[in-house]
Design a protein around this motif. Structure first.
Motif, PDB file in Angstrom:
ATOM      1  N   ALA A   1      16.982 -37.440  38.347  1.00 39.88           N
ATOM      2  CA  ALA A   1      15.892 -38.407  38.276  1.00 39.88           C
ATOM      3  C   ALA A   1      15.123 -38.224  36.964  1.00 39.88           C
ATOM      4  N   PRO A   2      14.507 -39.288  36.429  1.00 38.66           N
ATOM      5  CA  PRO A   2      13.782 -39.172  35.152  1.00 38.66           C
ATOM      6  C   PRO A   2      12.693 -38.115  35.185  1.00 38.66           C
ATOM      7  N   GLU A   3      11.938 -38.010  36.269  1.00 39.69           N
ATOM      8  CA  GLU A   3      10.849 -37.041  36.327  1.00 39.69           C
ATOM      9  C   GLU A   3      11.381 -35.609  36.247  1.00 39.69           C
ATOM     10  N   ARG A   4      12.579 -35.358  36.784  1.00 38.45           N
ATOM     11  CA  ARG A   4      13.175 -34.028  36.690  1.00 38.45           C
ATOM     12  C   ARG A   4      13.706 -33.772  35.283  1.00 38.45           C
ATOM     13  N   ALA A   5      14.251 -34.814  34.644  1.00 37.82           N
ATOM     14  CA  ALA A   5      14.714 -34.656  33.267  1.00 37.82           C
ATOM     15  C   ALA A   5      13.554 -34.347  32.326  1.00 37.82           C
ATOM     16  N   LEU A   6      12.337 -34.808  32.692  1.00 37.81           N
ATOM     17  CA  LEU A   6      11.151 -34.545  31.874  1.00 37.81           C
ATOM     18  C   LEU A   6      10.458 -33.253  32.262  1.00 37.81           C
ATOM     19  N   GLY A   7      11.024 -32.515  33.224  1.00 36.58           N
ATOM     20  CA  GLY A   7      10.455 -31.234  33.604  1.00 36.58           C
ATOM     21  C   GLY A   7       9.304 -31.312  34.572  1.00 36.58           C
ATOM     22  N   ARG A   8       9.104 -32.461  35.198  1.00 38.86           N
ATOM     23  CA  ARG A   8       8.021 -32.610  36.162  1.00 38.86           C
ATOM     24  C   ARG A   8       8.455 -32.130  37.541  1.00 38.86           C
ATOM     25  N   THR A   9       7.482 -31.867  38.391  1.00 39.81           N
ATOM     26  CA  THR A   9       7.774 -31.379  39.735  1.00 39.81           C
ATOM     27  C   THR A   9       8.442 -32.486  40.550  1.00 39.81           C
ATOM     28  N   PRO A  10       9.623 -32.217  41.100  1.00 38.01           N
ATOM     29  CA  PRO A  10      10.315 -33.265  41.873  1.00 38.01           C
ATOM     30  C   PRO A  10       9.732 -33.405  43.269  1.00 38.01           C
ATOM     31  N   GLY A  11      10.015 -34.542  43.870  1.00 38.57           N
ATOM     32  CA  GLY A  11       9.634 -34.802  45.249  1.00 38.57           C
ATOM     33  C   GLY A  11      10.775 -35.500  45.960  1.00 38.57           C
ATOM     34  N   PRO A  12      10.553 -35.946  47.193  1.00 41.75           N
ATOM     35  CA  PRO A  12      11.612 -36.666  47.917  1.00 41.75           C
ATOM     36  C   PRO A  12      12.144 -37.875  47.155  1.00 41.75           C
ATOM     37  N   GLU A  13      11.292 -38.501  46.322  1.00 42.91           N
ATOM     38  CA  GLU A  13      11.733 -39.672  45.563  1.00 42.91           C
ATOM     39  C   GLU A  13      12.842 -39.325  44.574  1.00 42.91           C
ATOM     40  N   SER A  14      12.901 -38.052  44.147  1.00 43.99           N
ATOM     41  CA  SER A  14      13.959 -37.641  43.218  1.00 43.99           C
ATOM     42  C   SER A  14      15.326 -37.698  43.892  1.00 43.99           C
ATOM     43  N   ASP A  15      15.397 -37.318  45.168  1.00 48.16           N
ATOM     44  CA  ASP A  15      16.654 -37.437  45.908  1.00 48.16           C
ATOM     45  C   ASP A  15      17.028 -38.904  46.116  1.00 48.16           C
ATOM     46  N   LEU A  16      16.019 -39.765  46.282  1.00 51.00           N
ATOM     47  CA  LEU A  16      16.300 -41.191  46.452  1.00 51.00           C
ATOM     48  C   LEU A  16      16.897 -41.778  45.173  1.00 51.00           C
ATOM     49  N   TRP A  17      16.393 -41.340  44.016  1.00 55.30           N
ATOM     50  CA  TRP A  17      16.981 -41.790  42.747  1.00 55.30           C
ATOM     51  C   TRP A  17      18.462 -41.401  42.688  1.00 55.30           C
ATOM     52  N   SER A  18      18.756 -40.142  43.009  1.00 53.85           N
ATOM     53  CA  SER A  18      20.151 -39.682  42.965  1.00 53.85           C
ATOM     54  C   SER A  18      21.027 -40.500  43.907  1.00 53.85           C
ATOM     55  N   LEU A  19      20.492 -40.853  45.070  1.00 54.15           N
ATOM     56  CA  LEU A  19      21.245 -41.694  45.997  1.00 54.15           C
ATOM     57  C   LEU A  19      21.496 -43.071  45.383  1.00 54.15           C
ATOM     58  N   GLY A  20      20.514 -43.608  44.672  1.00 51.78           N
ATOM     59  CA  GLY A  20      20.708 -44.892  44.008  1.00 51.78           C
ATOM     60  C   GLY A  20      21.816 -44.841  42.974  1.00 51.78           C
ATOM     61  N   VAL A  21      21.874 -43.743  42.202  1.00 48.13           N
ATOM     62  CA  VAL A  21      22.957 -43.581  41.225  1.00 48.13           C
ATOM     63  C   VAL A  21      24.297 -43.492  41.944  1.00 48.13           C
ATOM     64  N   LEU A  22      24.328 -42.770  43.067  1.00 50.29           N
ATOM     65  CA  LEU A  22      25.573 -42.648  43.845  1.00 50.29           C
ATOM     66  C   LEU A  22      26.053 -44.019  44.322  1.00 50.29           C
ATOM     67  N   LEU A  23      25.150 -44.841  44.843  1.00 55.13           N
ATOM     68  CA  LEU A  23      25.536 -46.165  45.329  1.00 55.13           C
ATOM     69  C   LEU A  23      26.005 -47.061  44.183  1.00 55.13           C
ATOM     70  N   TYR A  24      25.338 -46.944  43.032  1.00 50.94           N
ATOM     71  CA  TYR A  24      25.753 -47.716  41.852  1.00 50.94           C
ATOM     72  C   TYR A  24      27.176 -47.323  41.455  1.00 50.94           C
ATOM     73  N   ALA A  25      27.436 -46.001  41.379  1.00 52.74           N
ATOM     74  CA  ALA A  25      28.761 -45.534  40.994  1.00 52.74           C
ATOM     75  C   ALA A  25      29.821 -45.923  42.017  1.00 52.74           C
ATOM     76  N   ALA A  26      29.448 -45.940  43.302  1.00 54.01           N
ATOM     77  CA  ALA A  26      30.421 -46.256  44.346  1.00 54.01           C
ATOM     78  C   ALA A  26      30.887 -47.702  44.267  1.00 54.01           C
ATOM     79  N   THR A  27      30.003 -48.623  43.868  1.00 53.43           N
ATOM     80  CA  THR A  27      30.374 -50.038  43.822  1.00 53.43           C
ATOM     81  C   THR A  27      30.798 -50.508  42.435  1.00 53.43           C
ATOM     82  N   GLU A  28      30.245 -49.898  41.387  1.00 50.08           N
ATOM     83  CA  GLU A  28      30.552 -50.348  40.026  1.00 50.08           C
ATOM     84  C   GLU A  28      31.717 -49.582  39.402  1.00 50.08           C
ATOM     85  N   GLY A  29      32.007 -48.390  39.905  1.00 53.86           N
ATOM     86  CA  GLY A  29      33.098 -47.593  39.347  1.00 53.86           C
ATOM     87  C   GLY A  29      32.665 -46.605  38.295  1.00 53.86           C
ATOM     88  N   ASN A  30      31.394 -46.588  37.922  1.00 49.82           N
ATOM     89  CA  ASN A  30      30.879 -45.630  36.945  1.00 49.82           C
ATOM     90  C   ASN A  30      29.387 -45.481  37.167  1.00 49.82           C
TER      91      ASN A  30
END
Length: 545
Positions: A186-215
């Motif tokens: 997630a962007p906030e983790r890449a910037l060194g900020r304290t992560p929260g549950p929303e960071s896992d939601l971002w990762s899930l969004g990337v997973l769903l994007y990769a699953a349907t788009e192929g990358n």
């Protein structure tokens, strides 16, 4: 007794290693047998890289132990179950539930991008797992296809909590160390900020994007460029996601406070998984589940189209203010009149059409209340429930659903086809081996149990037991029936009597389904050792290797 002759490696005096299931840069996951409980398990072994400082090795082992602790705090069917943490060679070994299936990454590599409906079902199950973890104070921090298992029994299981963060614990990572896969960070983790549950939601969004788009959307040629893209670049619009697109965009908003909530995202994903098309909040669109703070957000996003009321002559003069009720009240009155006219027209149409539908096709076994609400359609539309009945044995459940959809005002539901039937099969070992006189007694011979799960009922599953060489094990093809009132899962058992005299026979048994869809279960290994009985006065000789 080990299922693999000659392999006697025993961990903590209890867990016998049978063979590797997977290997990565950090270690190996083994298939093992718990000799105390007589069940198969997965054992995770960590191998510290050579040349690593002693302090870093200890930190690595501490992280492994934390994985077990973090995962054990989460009790959910979509999270891998941790049974034990054993110690061998001064290292911890995590003993987990054995999940038979494939990693999502392996499925994507083999099959390519997924259909949005299938990806939505996987995403909904993962969200349920994440919500349970977050409720227990655990952040996963590495949600990616490689950490998602698609089990043979239909479960979607989130694994590898090795870099999870638990509220109230001290960090076990060095300052500046990158935790997680850059393209799923997630962007906030890449910037060194304290992560929260929303960071896992971002990762899930990337997973769903990769699953349907192929990358994945932000992958670049180096990890540093990937992190820069995660922080700075706009999300490439998804082109294959269909109804899943707005959910993906809602999860991949740069600001954690603007992302879809876990509740809203799971709600939308389950609708898509069921074949619907929800109006999910896309990027820049307010979350309908979020509390409203301004007057603008109180305006409905999709108001009903209402014909404009007749314009009086005085309205052409800007200075004249009508003395009647406010314009909003006039609009609401017009909406009410329009709805009333539509309702009366629908009742008259239904009464006029009922005379042509006196016979609702009761042979299908559908609920009379559901079938009577279905409007008269074209012949092509009427054939859709019949084809569904051919797949599952009856059109009861789908007819009821269609009737409710028509009653709810969905004009296209009467012609929509039900989702295709699905069958999943998972085998477990009841008795893995036999040793003694042959033929083996039925009560002592190797035995397995299969759990057969169908997507909907009623259904009839045709199956047979098959050996490793492809031959059918007696009695050949059999049928398993699921009635309309039955559950979607049933168990069938099988005792394997195959043997070879005066030797040990090693085999693998699977269950093969040919109808309503073709599918083959996981294989279960077994062995039969035939011993020749000798007279009490005689002497027996040990078998030579």
């Amino acid at each position: 007794m080990s299922e693999v002759p000659g392999d006697d490696r025993l961990i903590a005096g209890r867990y016998r290693l049978l063979g590797p299931l997977g290997q990565g840069g950090m270690g190996v996951v083994w298939r093992a047998r718990d000799e105390v409980l007589g069940r198969e398990v997965a054992v995770k072994e960590v191998r510290a890289p050579s040349g690593l400082a002693s302090s870093d090795v200890q930190r690595l082992y501490a992280r492994l132990e934390r994985e077990a602790w973090a995962a054990a705090r989460v009790s959910h069917r979509n999270v891998v179950t941790v049974y034990d943490v054993a110690t061998e060679d001064s290292r911890p070994w995590i003993v987990m539930e054995l999940i038979r299936g494939l990693a999502l990454s392996e499925v994507l590599d083999a099959e390519g991008p997924m259909a949005p409906q299938r990806a939505a079902r996987i995403g909904a199950e993962l969200l349920a797992a994440l919500r349970s973890a977050h409720a227990s104070g655990v952040l996963h921090r590495d949600v990616k296809p490689g950490n998602v298992l698609l089990a043979n029994d239909g479960r979607v299981v989130l694994t590898d909590f090795g870099i999870a963060m638990v509220e109230g614990t001290s960090a076990l990572t060095m300052t500046g160390e990158l935790i997680g896969s850059p393209e799923f960070l997630a962007p906030e983790r890449a910037l060194g900020r304290t992560p929260g549950p929303e960071s896992d939601l971002w990762s899930l969004g990337v997973l769903l994007y990769a699953a349907t788009e192929g990358n994945s959307p932000f992958r670049q040629n180096t990890p540093l460029n990937t992190l820069r893209a995660v922080v700075d670049e706009e999300l490439p619009p998804p082109r294959r996601a269909g109804p899943l697109g707005p959910v993906v965009e809602g999860l991949l908003r740069k600001d954690p406070a603007d992302r879809l909530s876990a509740e809203q995202a799971e709600h939308e994903l389950r609708i898509i998984a069921a074949g619907g098309s929800p109006r999910a909040a896309g990027a820049g669109t307010p979350d309908p589940y979020a509390p409203t703070t301004t007057a603008d957000t109180l305006t409905p996003r999709a108001p009903l189209p209402v014909p404009p009321p007749p314009t009086p002559e005085l309205s052409t003069t800007a200075e004249v203010t009508p003395a009647g009720p406010p314009r909003r009240a006039v609009t609401l009155l017009a909406v009410g009149v329009a709805v009333l006219l539509l309702a009366v027209g629908g009742i008259i149409w239904t009464l006029a059409d009922r005379g042509d539908d006196g016979d609702t096709g009761g042979a299908t076994g559908s609920d009379p209340g559901a079938t009577s609400s279905a409007p008269h359609t074209t012949p092509a539309a009427q054939e859709a429930p019949a084809s569904a009945g051919a797949q599952g044995g009856s059109s009861t459940g789908d007819g009821d659903t269609a009737g409710k959809a028509v009653g709810g005002g969905s004009s296209h539901s009467s012609t929509s086809k039900p989702p295709p039937q699905t069958v999943t099969v998972y085998l477990t070992s009841v008795r893995g081996s036999y040793e003694g006189g042959c033929p083996p007694p039925h009560a002592s011979a190797p035995a397995v149990e299969a759990t057969v799960t169908v997507g909907r009922t009623p259904a009839t599953v045709e199956y047979r037991w098959v050996l490793k060489d492809g031959t059918s094990s007696d009695p050949g093809w059999q049928s398993l029936s699921f009635g309309s009132g039955d559950g979607r899962a049933k168990q069938v058992s099988h005792t394997e009597l195959t043997y070879q005299q005066d030797t040990t026979y090693h085999g693998t048994i699977t269950l093969e389904v040919r109808s309503p869809v073709a599918v083959t279960s996981n294989g279960v290994e077994f062995s039969v050792t035939c011993r020749t009985e000798t007279p009490s006065s005689g002497a027996s000789h040990p078998a030579e290797d």
